[in-house]
Write a protein that holds these residues in place. Structure first.
Motif, PDB file in Angstrom:
ATOM      1  N   ALA A 129       0.355   1.910   5.634  1.00 31.34           N
ATOM      2  CA  ALA A 129       1.009   2.014   4.317  1.00 31.34           C
ATOM      3  C   ALA A 129       2.519   2.016   4.544  1.00 31.34           C
ATOM      4  N   ASP A 130       3.233   1.180   3.785  1.00 32.57           N
ATOM      5  CA  ASP A 130       4.690   1.067   3.969  1.00 32.57           C
ATOM      6  C   ASP A 130       5.480   1.881   2.958  1.00 32.57           C
ATOM      7  N   PHE A 131       4.792   2.490   1.994  1.00 32.29           N
ATOM      8  CA  PHE A 131       5.495   3.204   0.930  1.00 32.29           C
ATOM      9  C   PHE A 131       4.882   4.584   0.694  1.00 32.29           C
ATOM     10  N   LYS A 174       0.853  -1.194   0.000  1.00 27.01           N
ATOM     11  CA  LYS A 174       0.000   0.000   0.000  1.00 27.01           C
ATOM     12  C   LYS A 174       0.888   1.244   0.000  1.00 27.01           C
ATOM     13  N   ALA A 175       0.638   2.150  -0.940  1.00 22.55           N
ATOM     14  CA  ALA A 175       1.438   3.370  -1.025  1.00 22.55           C
ATOM     15  C   ALA A 175       0.550   4.593  -0.830  1.00 22.55           C
ATOM     16  N   VAL A 176       1.162   5.608  -0.242  1.00 24.72           N
ATOM     17  CA  VAL A 176       0.495   6.903  -0.139  1.00 24.72           C
ATOM     18  C   VAL A 176       1.157   7.842  -1.146  1.00 24.72           C
ATOM     19  N   GLY A 220       2.368   4.234 -11.206  1.00 25.18           N
ATOM     20  CA  GLY A 220       2.545   3.596  -9.892  1.00 25.18           C
ATOM     21  C   GLY A 220       1.601   2.413  -9.706  1.00 25.18           C
ATOM     22  N   LEU A 221       0.499   2.402 -10.448  1.00 24.17           N
ATOM     23  CA  LEU A 221      -0.531   1.365 -10.231  1.00 24.17           C
ATOM     24  C   LEU A 221      -0.014  -0.072 -10.332  1.00 24.17           C
ATOM     25  N   PRO A 222       0.821  -0.403 -11.332  1.00 26.68           N
ATOM     26  CA  PRO A 222       1.299  -1.800 -11.404  1.00 26.68           C
ATOM     27  C   PRO A 222       2.258  -2.167 -10.272  1.00 26.68           C
ATOM     28  N   LEU A 223       2.771  -1.170  -9.566  1.00 29.05           N
ATOM     29  CA  LEU A 223       3.771  -1.443  -8.521  1.00 29.05           C
ATOM     30  C   LEU A 223       3.136  -1.752  -7.168  1.00 29.05           C
ATOM     31  N   PHE A 224       1.896  -1.316  -6.977  1.00 27.43           N
ATOM     32  CA  PHE A 224       1.264  -1.427  -5.658  1.00 27.43           C
ATOM     33  C   PHE A 224      -0.125  -2.066  -5.775  1.00 27.43           C
ATOM     34  N   ILE A 252       9.677   3.919   6.645  1.00 25.65           N
ATOM     35  CA  ILE A 252       8.878   3.945   5.411  1.00 25.65           C
ATOM     36  C   ILE A 252       9.767   4.314   4.220  1.00 25.65           C
ATOM     37  N   GLU A 253       9.660   3.523   3.159  1.00 25.46           N
ATOM     38  CA  GLU A 253      10.448   3.763   1.945  1.00 25.46           C
ATOM     39  C   GLU A 253       9.695   4.714   1.020  1.00 25.46           C
ATOM     40  N   THR A 254      10.434   5.637   0.403  1.00 31.74           N
ATOM     41  CA  THR A 254       9.835   6.484  -0.630  1.00 31.74           C
ATOM     42  C   THR A 254      10.254   5.946  -1.988  1.00 31.74           C
ATOM     43  N   VAL A 255       9.269   5.731  -2.843  1.00 29.22           N
ATOM     44  CA  VAL A 255       9.522   5.243  -4.202  1.00 29.22           C
ATOM     45  C   VAL A 255       9.344   6.424  -5.151  1.00 29.22           C
ATOM     46  N   PHE A 256      10.399   6.714  -5.927  1.00 32.40           N
ATOM     47  CA  PHE A 256      10.347   7.855  -6.848  1.00 32.40           C
ATOM     48  C   PHE A 256      10.145   7.373  -8.271  1.00 32.40           C
TER      49      PHE A 256
END
Ligand code: ADP
Length: 155
Positions: free
Chosen positions: A82-84, A3-5, A24-28, A111-115
């Motif tokens: 949410a972890d991302f 789950k990403a915010v 981002g949709l295919p990643l989460f 929490i990891e940030t995905v760019f």
């Protein structure tokens, strides 16, 4: 469950944001588009309008929800499990700003940030430029999702 915010002001949501969210949709499994409310900021659109713009742009997308929050983004992420955090990068200025925040957030919370790097077609788009165009009576429809530009034209 991943789950990403995707946090931001979204004042208003632009085709630049839409590009990042769609990619981002295919990643989460789920993306929560979270409108941060900062009492010190002056917004062009009310929080209700900003939320409606985003909901209209993604009404058919089951993996996306739209929420509002106050306070620290990492506290909000924890509160909804949410972890991302998802963020977009347009240029070196974005990188410098985002780097410190992402490192701080990871230190504070894990929490990891995905760019995601902006697409070439939307890299120049920003909400602040859209607001300038609208304030001066211009047509910003080529920078906005149809649902947003139609709704702005009607008002
Ligand atoms: P904030 O006030 O937090 O910067 P914004 O609504 O301006 O909120 O932006 C939210 C996120 O969307 C940020 O990660 C920002 O870099 C990203 N973003 C905005 N415009 C674009 C664009 N054209 N291409 C890629 N990412 C973008």
């Amino acid at each position: 469950m991943k789950k990403a915010v995707f946090p931001g002001s979204f004042d208003p949501i632009t085709l630049g944001h839409i590009d990042i969210i769609k990619r981002g949709l295919p990643l989460f499994d789920e993306i929560v588009i979270a409108i941060g409310i900062n009492a010190k900021k002056n917004y062009m659109f009310s929080v209700e309008e900003r939320k409606r713009f985003i909901q209209n742009a993604f009404f058919a997308e089951e993996k996306i929800t739209v929420e509002t929050y106050t306070g620290l983004t990492v506290d909000y992420c924890k509160s909804i499990d949410a972890d991302f955090i998802l963020r977009g990068l347009r240029n070196p200025a974005d990188f410098d700003f985002e780097k410190a925040i992402a490192q701080t957030n990871r230190k504070l919370s894990g929490i990891e940030t995905v760019f995601l790097l902006t697409s070439a077609e939307t890299s120049f788009i920003s909400s602040s430029i859209v607001r300038d165009i609208l304030r001066n009576g211009g047509d910003a429809s080529s920078l906005l999702p149809d649902s947003v530009s139609n709704s702005i034209k009607e008002n």
